[in-house]
Structure formats: C-alpha cells, structure tokens
Design a protein around this motif. Sequence first.
Motif, PDB file in Angstrom:
ATOM      1  N   SER A  28     -79.058  -5.292   5.924  1.00 26.38           N
ATOM      2  CA  SER A  28     -80.232  -5.250   5.229  1.00 26.38           C
ATOM      3  C   SER A  28     -81.401  -5.965   6.029  1.00 26.38           C
ATOM      4  O   SER A  28     -82.521  -5.700   5.856  1.00 26.38           O
ATOM      5  N   THR A  70     -76.358  -7.804  -0.813  1.00 29.15           N
ATOM      6  CA  THR A  70     -76.667  -6.608  -1.255  1.00 29.15           C
ATOM      7  C   THR A  70     -75.710  -6.100  -2.241  1.00 29.15           C
ATOM      8  O   THR A  70     -74.399  -6.269  -2.011  1.00 29.15           O
ATOM      9  N   ASP A 107     -78.975   1.329   2.512  1.00 25.71           N
ATOM     10  CA  ASP A 107     -78.235   0.124   2.776  1.00 25.71           C
ATOM     11  C   ASP A 107     -77.252  -0.054   1.489  1.00 25.71           C
ATOM     12  O   ASP A 107     -77.623  -0.080   0.556  1.00 25.71           O
TER      13      ASP A 107
HETATM   14 MG    MG Z   1     -77.269  -6.478   2.690  1.00 27.83          MG
END
Ligand code: MG
Length: 302
Positions: A185, A212, A228
């Motif tokens: 990220s 994430t 991502d």
């Molecule tokens: Mg991440």
Amino acid sequence: MVTEPGTTPTQGAGTGVVLASYGRGALVQDGTLTLRCGLVGRKLRLVCGDRIRWQHAPGADGPSVESVEPRRNVVERIDARGRAEPVAANIDRIAVVIAPEPAPDWFLVDRYWAGARHKDIDALLIVNKQDLGQGPLAEQLAVYRSLGLACMEVGCRDGRGLPALHARLAASVTLFVGQSGVGKSSLVNALAPEAEAQTAELTRDAEGRHTTTTARWYRLGADAAIIDAPGVRDFAPPAHIVRAAERGFIEIHAASVDCRFNDCRHFDEPGCAVRAGVAAQHIAPRRYESYRRLARLYEDLA
Ligand SMILES: [Mg+2]
Ligand SMILES: Nc1nc2c(ncn2[C@@H]2O[C@H](COP(=O)(O)OP(=O)(O)OP(=O)(O)O)[C@@H](O)[C@H]2O)c(=O)[nH]1
Ligand SMILES: [Zn+2]
C-alpha cells in the motif's frame, strides 16, 4: 446512495471497471464517474478489475451492475481452508513485493512466479525498503536474476527507484501481491496520486497497524493501473493454477528434457536430470525444494 467519498450520483448507463468488489456491491469507475453499484441478480460475482456494464434505471435507488465481460484472466489465491478465491481479473503483470523486514517467504515468491508463468502473465519482483539494506536477500536475488526474473529495488521511505518502477508499470495493469507489511500500500500511495486520498478504507488490525482488507484498483496515469491486494499470510496461489508446476520453474523445466522418463516428477525416479542438476549445483537447492513442495501440494489436492 452515496456511501463512499467521491462517488457520483447519476442516471443512465455505461461501461466501467470494478475498482473494488464488496460481496453485495461494487465500486465502479466509468471515465470520471465513480459509482457505488448494486448487483442485478444473485449469481453475479464480481472481482476487482472486471469490465462491467452498469445501469441506473429511472426510479431505482442507484446504479447496478448488469453484466460482466468475459475475463481475460483471473488471479486466485487459496484461503486457509484450501478454497480458491479470486483476487483480481484482467491483469497484465503480477508484482511480488518483498522487503528485508518482514523476512521473505521465498516459497510464496516461487509460487506466484510459477503461477504467473502458467497464466502467461508478466512477473516482477519488487524489493522494497532499500533504506534497511538488503544483506540476507542478496543471495536469493542473484538466483532470481540468473533465472531471468526482473527485480527492481525501491524504497518508499526515501523514494529510491520509484521513477523507474513507475515507468515499468506504464500501459498495463499490475497486481501487487506479497506478505503483509512489505509495503504494497505504501508503494501504491507513492506511485498513484489518487490513491493517497483514498486510504480511508485501510483498516487497522489487532496490533493497530493499517492493513488492506480488499483488492483495490488505482489508476496510474492515463493508460495504466495498479491493484493493491491484501497480504494475508496464509494466502498463496492455488495449486490448480500451477498445474504445470514444472513448467513454471524455468530451470527445472529446462533440465527435465534430459530425464530418463518423460513423466519424471523429479522426486526419486532413476536417471533424473533435475536431481543431477541440483547435486551439481546448477539448480539452487532452495528452488528445487519449492518445486517439490508445490508439486506435492498439487498431488495432494488432485
Ligand atoms: Mg496494504
Ligand atoms: N523502512 C521502511 N519502511 C517502509 C517502507 N515502505 C513501507 N514501510 C512501512 O512498512 C509498513 C507496512 O506498510 P504497508 O504499505 O501497510 O504494507 P502492506 O504490504 O500494504 O501490508 P498489508 O496491507 O497488511 O498487506 C508500514 O509501517 C510502512 O510505513 C520503506 O521503504 N522503508
Ligand atoms: Zn526428473
């Protein structure tokens, strides 16, 4: 209807890309519009990167995804229960991100690379956190470079290597994968200006770190995108996408033409040129071990 900052209320219809899929809905981008869409029908299953048609009929609560274009490819992972789970579709490149910290899981790198080869998807190894040095990684990186895997060294903290990485990702869709905490990220934020503003959907895990939770597409310039993905530790490409495990391992495949038996698995068959190559140090023992683990896993699941 507007539940996500930046979503645009609208009427009409169009085509777009799925930025993120959330079970009963999806965040869709159509040109400059960002739409929070429901799904028409119970059977529709969307994944990040899907190309879709949406419609907002008069009188409806909001826009809905009507249909999905056939996928060019779909990258899957296996969950803790051994079930395949789609992560993203219509990908040009898998970028496996590693770092000195957390220490790399090389088996994971090998599996992603083999999986990418099997699907004819370009592969790239990104070595992040160069500010920490790379001491113990150098030996393995030399192995990958000798096998022809592209490796790029970067650092989010000091910006090292980021312009070259940005250039490399042009005109293509790249999926970032790798262990939790390697900096996927952070890289996406550093590369894609629009990502920074959307970090609201990062959640904090039990230790209070940002992590994430769902694959998310970000535009990178006019003609490229990066996705991502969550870096859950147990996740890895499922064995069935690496059915041709040997073919994914470039050096093992090359040596296998000299095995005595055509169907040699390179475990303990007589006249195996692959094991001879390992004994003679032409093939890195750790890579051979990755191959064996993957081939065994596949046999167990078959
Ligand atoms: Mg991440
Ligand atoms: N020293 C150093 N730390 C970095 C660098 N890039 C990222 N980090 C740190 O690494 C930690 C994890 O970064 P993230 O970008 O959240 O990692 P991730 O791969 O997205 O993790 P998940 O979302 O859990 O899969 C954060 O504390 C970052 O600040 C770097 O270049 N150098
Ligand atoms: Zn063999």
